[in-house]
Write an enzyme that holds these catalytic residues in place. Structure first.
Site, PDB file in Angstrom:
ATOM      1  N   ASP A   1     -16.065  34.364 -31.062  1.00  0.00           N
ATOM      2  CA  ASP A   1     -15.309  34.858 -29.916  1.00  0.00           C
ATOM      3  C   ASP A   1     -13.959  34.160 -29.836  1.00  0.00           C
ATOM      4  O   ASP A   1     -12.926  34.800 -29.640  1.00  0.00           O
ATOM      5  CB  ASP A   1     -16.083  34.585 -28.617  1.00  0.00           C
ATOM      6  CG  ASP A   1     -17.328  35.444 -28.523  1.00  0.00           C
ATOM      7  OD1 ASP A   1     -17.456  36.384 -29.335  1.00  0.00           O
ATOM      8  OD2 ASP A   1     -18.167  35.185 -27.650  1.00  0.00           O
TER       9      ASP A   1
ATOM     10  N   GLY B   1     -37.294  49.711 -42.903  1.00  0.00           N
ATOM     11  CA  GLY B   1     -37.832  51.049 -43.089  1.00  0.00           C
ATOM     12  C   GLY B   1     -36.923  52.010 -43.828  1.00  0.00           C
ATOM     13  O   GLY B   1     -37.025  53.223 -43.643  1.00  0.00           O
TER      14      GLY B   1
ATOM     15  N   GLU C   1     -24.398  37.368 -23.834  1.00  0.00           N
ATOM     16  CA  GLU C   1     -24.124  38.798 -23.987  1.00  0.00           C
ATOM     17  C   GLU C   1     -23.956  39.477 -22.631  1.00  0.00           C
ATOM     18  O   GLU C   1     -23.128  40.369 -22.472  1.00  0.00           O
ATOM     19  CB  GLU C   1     -25.230  39.488 -24.781  1.00  0.00           C
ATOM     20  CG  GLU C   1     -25.377  39.008 -26.230  1.00  0.00           C
ATOM     21  CD  GLU C   1     -24.087  39.099 -27.034  1.00  0.00           C
ATOM     22  OE1 GLU C   1     -23.248  39.988 -26.736  1.00  0.00           O
ATOM     23  OE2 GLU C   1     -23.903  38.273 -27.943  1.00  0.00           O
TER      24      GLU C   1
HETATM   25  P1  ADP Z   1     -36.949  48.587 -46.593  1.00  0.00           P
HETATM   26  O1  ADP Z   1     -36.919  49.658 -47.631  1.00  0.00           O
HETATM   27  O2  ADP Z   1     -35.925  48.770 -45.527  1.00  0.00           O
HETATM   28  O3  ADP Z   1     -36.962  47.196 -47.126  1.00  0.00           O
HETATM   29  P2  ADP Z   1     -39.570  49.627 -46.163  1.00  0.00           P
HETATM   30  O4  ADP Z   1     -39.286  51.048 -45.877  1.00  0.00           O
HETATM   31  O5  ADP Z   1     -40.010  49.326 -47.541  1.00  0.00           O
HETATM   32  O6  ADP Z   1     -38.326  48.718 -45.805  1.00  0.00           O
HETATM   33  O7  ADP Z   1     -40.607  49.075 -45.106  1.00  0.00           O
HETATM   34  C1  ADP Z   1     -41.770  48.421 -45.495  1.00  0.00           C
HETATM   35  C2  ADP Z   1     -42.919  48.850 -44.638  1.00  0.00           C
HETATM   36  O8  ADP Z   1     -42.741  48.417 -43.300  1.00  0.00           O
HETATM   37  C3  ADP Z   1     -43.054  50.351 -44.549  1.00  0.00           C
HETATM   38  O9  ADP Z   1     -43.806  50.867 -45.589  1.00  0.00           O
HETATM   39  C4  ADP Z   1     -43.736  50.537 -43.225  1.00  0.00           C
HETATM   40  O10 ADP Z   1     -45.111  50.436 -43.353  1.00  0.00           O
HETATM   41  C5  ADP Z   1     -43.239  49.371 -42.402  1.00  0.00           C
HETATM   42  N1  ADP Z   1     -42.162  49.815 -41.517  1.00  0.00           N
HETATM   43  C6  ADP Z   1     -40.856  49.466 -41.576  1.00  0.00           C
HETATM   44  N2  ADP Z   1     -40.150  50.074 -40.597  1.00  0.00           N
HETATM   45  C7  ADP Z   1     -41.015  50.826 -39.901  1.00  0.00           C
HETATM   46  C8  ADP Z   1     -40.893  51.703 -38.774  1.00  0.00           C
HETATM   47  N3  ADP Z   1     -39.725  51.909 -38.149  1.00  0.00           N
HETATM   48  N4  ADP Z   1     -42.005  52.332 -38.333  1.00  0.00           N
HETATM   49  C9  ADP Z   1     -43.190  52.129 -38.943  1.00  0.00           C
HETATM   50  N5  ADP Z   1     -43.367  51.329 -40.004  1.00  0.00           N
HETATM   51  C10 ADP Z   1     -42.310  50.670 -40.485  1.00  0.00           C
HETATM   52 ZN    ZN Z   2     -19.797  36.485 -27.793  1.00  0.00          ZN
END
Ligand code: ADP
Ligand code: ZN
Length: 627
Positions: A513, A221, A438
């Site tokens: 570890d 995200g 863990e």
């Molecule tokens: P990155 O840029 O880290 O590769 P993106 O932002 O392009 O990831 O994520 C791709 C899609 O995945 C987003 O458009 C969204 O729809 C979904 N997504 C990823 N993380 C989340 C989140 N925390 N909450 C809601 N949707 C998410």
């Molecule tokens: Zn460990």
């Protein structure tokens, strides 16, 4: 896995259409038949003379143009080429003698309607392929523009001529669309205030970070968060994907960056987002093509832009990477990307929240249990979960249902897992071992009085590590007391000890570890003189450069006998630490099992949740009394 703006993504069919146009235009140019029979224009007097000589077989009149066919070809063309058809323009004043003459010579005369369209068609036949070609290249240009800037739409001819960038739009997403990622959200939320009212900060001379590096696995995200920041603050979002520069013509990248920043500054406050920074921001001097390749030029331009901010422009640059380790250090220097925000793979609770976000517009049946879906998708990123929801909806549609059912989610999950697209799938038994391991670290850290307090423990894979126990030193330590170091050794070895106690055997998961523990023990014995048998002697095998962490090989300055003694002391220390870990685990076996169960259920436990399983920290009172 970035999602492109609607304006920046020409639909796929456009590609095919453009290609078809290109082929059509080329075919047209290549295969256009030559005019069937060349017609030789001749002066009117000449034309009339030909009629008078009786060599004309046929004449057709169309408006002011007469075309004649000769009885036999004659050498009338350039360089005496043989010609059978001639044409001429009739005099504007008219010629009363022409028609009688034609009649007299018995020439067939036909009169055709004056049809200007025929002429136009002929003209179109000549120009249309060129028009198509132009359109094709214009389309290619447009596409390149958009690829580079993520902005600028069709019909941007003025922009084409001026090299300008169209104003980007304010994204329609905000923080509510980003589920979980509370830490990351908190970090960037500060910037919202600034972007909304930069003047307020400027008045006070407050320095706001201009470069923020978003780090995290693909699909966590990063792009979404950057967009949400722009959406939340109501500022335009300018984006480029660094990886695309490599495919584009040389020299375009740098100028594109310059124009992008210029546009952002003109429309400030604004966000500039650079996706996949690692693809151009890799440590310099490692690439092919010498020191002047496209990548480097583009990177230098980005650095120049960052350095060029006077602090008056309210432009914040966010860059995303999933390989912060390979970034050119120049990018991370103060004043550049000096603020780092990490996005993590979601834990079970956050997976539920993400599913909820993506199910907002999808009708789900009553039997759908989000918690169960989340429990079955460890290691899935936000993008994976979005994909899961989409797959499930497709399966439901295929079944002609009006609601997505639990079985569709199960099926979609299996499909994604079997598809092998996911790089890290944890088997249930592996997961149990991970939790035990863990929990072992955590338990021992909790009960040993001198260990760093616990901050959180997780069995969510991140990077190459499968899980992690995070301790947070309460104060920054400059000297390391012996009992602190010894407890640390025990904590490091506790993962292994827990596996042994609960599962009856150990695994290769403790590889790192053992390495860490050995290094630490070696330093304690050979460097800090913490072994009674050896005493305070410097018996380092190599000198560590204090700043670079480089090992500089040194000739050994001590005897074979001393080396053996060090090895034995290190071994003894490690064994003693392991025994300490085992004792703690034996004494608190019930708590360990509880912790394992909690960890398997929630995947990530923060300090308060750990304490709910283990009780308050016994060492704490003593620690506080001591300070
Ligand atoms: P990155 O840029 O880290 O590769 P993106 O932002 O392009 O990831 O994520 C791709 C899609 O995945 C987003 O458009 C969204 O729809 C979904 N997504 C990823 N993380 C989340 C989140 N925390 N909450 C809601 N949707 C998410
Ligand atoms: Zn460990």
């Amino acid at each position: 896995m970035s999602e492109t703006l609607p304006t920046s993504a020409p639909p796929r069919w456009m590609n095919y259409l453009a290609l078809a146009l290109l082929l059509l235009a080329l075919a047209w140019l290549i295969m256009r038949p030559p005019p069937l029979e060349p017609v030789q224009p001749v002066p009117y007097s000449h034309f009339k003379a030909l009629v008078r000589e009786g060599t004309m077989a046929e004449v057709s009149l169309r408006g002011k143009v007469a075309q004649g066919r000769l009885v036999a070809p004659r050498p009338l063309g350039p360089q005496g080429a043989l010609i059978q058809k001639v044409s001429t323009r009739l005099p504007d004043l008219g010629d009363d003698t022409l028609l009688p003459l034609l009649e007299e010579k018995g020439v067939t005369v036909s009169v055709e309607a004056d049809d200007p369209q025929g002429g136009l068609l002929a003209l179109a036949a000549v120009f249309l392929p060129w028009v198509l070609l132009f359109l094709f290249f214009y389309w290619v240009y447009q596409r390149t523009q958009r690829t580079l800037s993520g902005i600028g739409g069709a019909g941007d001819l003025k922009g084409f001529l001026e090299g300008a960038v169209k104003k980007a739009e304010v994204p329609e997403v905000n923080f509510e669309d980003v589920a979980g990622q509370d830490n990351a959200k908190r970090e960037v939320a500060e910037l919202v205030e600034y972007l909304r009212d930069p003047e307020r900060f400027r008045r006070l001379g407050a320095e706001v970070p201009k470069g923020v590096l978003l780090m995290g696995a693909p699909g966590t995200g990063k792009t979404l968060l950057a967009k949400a920041l722009a959406g939340e603050a109501g500022v335009p979002f300018y984006s480029i994907s660094a990886s695309e520069f490599i495919e584009i013509f040389v020299g375009v990248g740098a100028s594109r960056v310059r124009r992008l920043f210029k546009a952002a500054k003109e429309n400030a406050p604004a966000i500039v987002f650079i996706d996949e920074l690692d693809s151009i921001g890799r440590t310099r001097g490692t690439g092919l093509g010498g020191g002047h390749d496209e990548r480097e030029q583009t990177l230098n331009q980005i650095l120049a832009e960052l350095d060029g901010f006077t602090g008056r422009e309210a432009v914040i640059v966010l860059a995303a990477t999933n390989r912060p380790d390979i970034l050119d250090p120049a990018l991370l220097r103060p004043g550049r990307f000096d603020r780092h925000v990490t996005l993590e793979l979601p834990d079970r609770k956050d997976r539920v929240a993400i599913l909820r976000v993506h199910l907002r517009k999808i009708p789900v049946a009553g039997d759908v249990d989000l918690d169960r879906i989340a429990a079955g998708t460890p290691g899935f990123s936000g993008a994976d979960l979005k994909n899961l929801v989409n797959e499930a909806a497709i399966l439901a549609a295929r079944d002609n249902e009006f609601q997505v059912r639990m079985k569709h989610f199960d099926e979609a999950r299996d499909k994604i897992l079997l598809g092998g697209v996911r790089s890290l799938v944890i088997q249930p038994d592996e997961r149990h071992r991970l939790a035990v391991h863990e929990a072992g670290h955590t338990l021992v850290a909790h009960f040993l009085p001198h260990a760093d307090p616990l901050y959180k423990v997780t069995i969510i894979p991140r990077g190459r590590a499968l899980g992690g126990t995070h301790q947070l030193p309460e104060t920054e330590r400059h000297t390391l007391p012996e009992d602190y170091l010894f407890d640390r050794l025990a904590v490091i070895l506790a993962g292994r000890a827990a596996e042994e106690a609960v599962l009856g055997n150990v695994s290769s998961g403790a590889d790192d570890d053992i390495h860490q523990a050995t290094q630490l023990a070696r330093a304690m014995v050979g460097r800090w003189g913490m072994s009674r048998e050896i005493g305070p002697v410097d018996l380092r095998e190599s000198d560590e450069h204090p700043f670079l962490g480089l090992e500089i090989a040194q000739p050994r300055r001590y005897s074979e006998h001393a080396a053996q003694a060090v090895d034995e002391a290190v071994q003894a220390l490690l064994k003693k630490a392991e025994e300490t870990a085992r004792e703690v685990i034996r004494a608190h076996r019930g708590e360990l099992d509880q912790l394992v169960a909690a960890l398997e259920e929630k995947e990530t436990l923060v300090r308060s949740e750990i304490e709910a399983c283990l009780g308050g920290r016994p060492g704490q009172q003593a620690d506080e009394a001591a300070t």
